[in-house]
Motif scaffolding. Structure first.
Motif, PDB file in Angstrom:
ATOM      1  N   ARG A 249       0.865  -0.767   0.143  1.00 49.90           N
ATOM      2  CA  ARG A 249      -0.321   0.410   0.011  1.00 49.90           C
ATOM      3  C   ARG A 249       0.336   1.097  -0.494  1.00 49.90           C
ATOM      4  NH1 ARG A 249      -2.795  -2.972   4.338  1.00 49.90           N
ATOM      5  NH2 ARG A 249      -4.617  -3.929   3.163  1.00 49.90           N
TER       6      ARG A 249
ATOM      7  N   HIS B  51      -2.642   5.277   0.866  1.00 49.44           N
ATOM      8  CA  HIS B  51      -4.038   3.515   1.173  1.00 49.44           C
ATOM      9  C   HIS B  51      -3.692   3.750   3.159  1.00 49.44           C
ATOM     10  CE1 HIS B  51      -3.830   3.284  -3.074  1.00 49.44           C
ATOM     11  NE2 HIS B  51      -4.655   2.990  -3.061  1.00 49.44           N
ATOM     12  N   ARG B  52      -2.602   3.909   2.992  1.00 47.57           N
ATOM     13  CA  ARG B  52      -2.192   3.706   4.797  1.00 47.57           C
ATOM     14  C   ARG B  52      -3.301   4.168   5.741  1.00 47.57           C
ATOM     15  NH1 ARG B  52       3.959   2.023   4.237  1.00 47.57           N
ATOM     16  NH2 ARG B  52       3.893   0.100   3.708  1.00 47.57           N
TER      17      ARG B  52
END
Length: 197
Positions: free
Chosen positions: A63, A67-68
């Protein structure tokens, strides 16, 4: 009239690359007449790899920090809000006095669940935000996106979150964060290994 007796082969199937990246899916193969296909057979010529909008996404291993950030912060906030609302609802139900009307009891439950859900949701969201930033930073600094970076980010998150309470509280919170991340990683590996999905 369509001929359902001959198997479907796309017109561009002679290409080796197409054969490697696409597979033919027949939803009727478990039936007695597995060759019976609908008229729109090209709908069942499915890719075997994920279809990505941009070619840069295919080269990513894991990721991105964005995204994280969205995943950890949102998941932590929603989990904290749900747990806090459940705890607040139980507190509101226990705090009901005899002789209260139903309207007052519902109001008490809604107020206490909203207050507790908001407080715990915000705290968990902040933890998710700190963890996402630290894990992304540690992963990019070390070049390794593995178990050690996750545990180090969890230890750092606990320490940063409780840093204002003093060094002892920060050390305890860091140890708790590291243990929680360690158990989560071990649990994830156990689920991958022993649970057939």
């Amino acid at each position: 009239m369509a001929d359902f007796t001959t198997p479907y082969t796309p017109s561009y199937s002679s290409s080796d690359e197409h054969r490697r990246t696409y597979r033919f899916f027949n939803p009727y193969e478990s039936l007695q007449h597995s060759s019976a296909m609908p008229v729109h057979q090209f709908l069942y010529d499915l890719p075997t790899s994920p279809e990505l909008l941009f070619s840069e996404e295919a080269a990513l291993q894991g990721r991105t920090w964005g995204h994280r950030l969205g995943l950890y912060t949102g998941t932590a906030y929603l989990a904290g809000a749900a747990l806090g609302a459940a705890r607040g609802s139980a507190t509101g139900l226990r705090g009901a006095e005899p002789g209260e009307s139903l309207k007052l009891r519902v109001n008490r439950v809604l107020n206490s669940s909203g207050r507790a859900g908001r407080r715990l949701g915000n705290s968990m969201g902040v933890l998710g935000l700190i963890f996402a930033g630290l894990e992304s930073g540690i992963s990019s600094w070390t070049g390794n996106d593995g178990v050690l970076s996750t545990v180090a980010a969890a230890v750092s998150t606990g320490a940063v979150y409780k840093a204002a309470a003093g060094p002892r509280s920060a050390a305890i919170a860091g140890a708790i964060g590291g243990l929680a991340a360690g158990f989560a990683v071990v649990g994830k590996q156990a689920v991958k290994r022993y649970v057939p999905i």
